[in-house]
Design an enzyme around this catalytic site. Sequence first.
Site, short mmCIF file in Angstrom:
data_model
loop_
_atom_site.label_atom_id
_atom_site.label_comp_id
_atom_site.label_asym_id
_atom_site.label_seq_id
_atom_site.Cartn_x
_atom_site.Cartn_y
_atom_site.Cartn_z
CB SER A 147 68.89 54.80 -26.75
OG SER A 147 70.01 55.24 -27.26
CE1 TYR A 160 68.30 57.49 -28.41
CE2 TYR A 160 66.22 58.14 -29.25
CZ TYR A 160 66.98 57.21 -29.26
OH TYR A 160 67.26 56.34 -29.10
C1 GCO Z 1 72.20 58.25 -32.86
C2 GCO Z 1 70.79 56.82 -33.39
C3 GCO Z 1 71.19 56.50 -31.81
C4 GCO Z 1 70.32 55.20 -32.14
C5 GCO Z 1 70.22 54.66 -30.40
C6 GCO Z 1 71.51 54.22 -30.02
O1 GCO Z 1 71.60 59.71 -33.60
O2 GCO Z 1 72.38 58.35 -32.69
O3 GCO Z 1 69.56 57.88 -33.99
O4 GCO Z 1 70.55 57.02 -31.04
O5 GCO Z 1 69.28 54.91 -32.54
O6 GCO Z 1 69.49 54.99 -29.95
O7 GCO Z 1 71.30 53.35 -29.00
#
Ligand code: GCO
Length: 256
Positions: A147, A160
Amino acid sequence: MSLALFSLAGRTALITGSARGLGLAMARGLAEAGAAVILNGTSVDGTNAACEKLAEEGHKVHALAFDVTDDAAVLAAFGSLDTDGIQVDILINNAGIQFRKPMVDLDPADWRRVVETNLTSAFLIGREAARRMIARGSGGKIINIASLTSEVARATVAPYTAAKGGIKLLTRSMAAEWAEYGIQANAIGPGYMATDMNQALMSDPKFDAWVKGRTPARRWGLPEELVGAAVFLASPASNYVNGQVIYVDGGMLAVL
Ligand code: GCO
């Protein structure tokens, strides 16, 4: 140079989290490049529905619904592939969830759920795939889905971000341990893609404007725009590529 370099004919690919979104788009792309694809989701019905869709398009598909965070379920899933004589030549660790909340308000259970799904599952499934690739002596391809947050952080998505940062270095760990067996482990880092997971962001005019202003391409990415990088990393064209992350992000990470 022949385009055969990018052919996946005769190969079988397992894509986790492929009943919809980025995973389904990459599964379709690998199938169009010649691979037989194994679709995975937590829901049997959802996984079977996605399989039917790809089968109707003429692709060779197999459904394998299991919870990627459950150690026993992962072992059982690979056991069922062994029993069916299905070997995984290409693995895309795509399964992932998002959970947006400031860290000070975050429940440890939510942190664990995100990290287990987005990072630990890649270890669990990568290990099972690699064990078999090494035993067969035929090498293989492992592609982890990273990501933008593998490189930079955004407030309210700490679990995340931590997990995706871990994916970048897990990919390098896989390269360090498995490249000598002919396994190429790499990653794809999607930018802001138009998916269900990002629907809330896309519907927020302020966030939508920020993404378009911050991205040189001035738009959200489309799931199918990951297919080129996925086919490249899944094919013989990348046989000397290890431990890399290819960012498919419209240029967002390249500019301030
Ligand atoms: C957020 C998004 C990001 C994107 C992605 C970017 O909440 O900022 O969900 O996490 O999905 O991961 O690369």
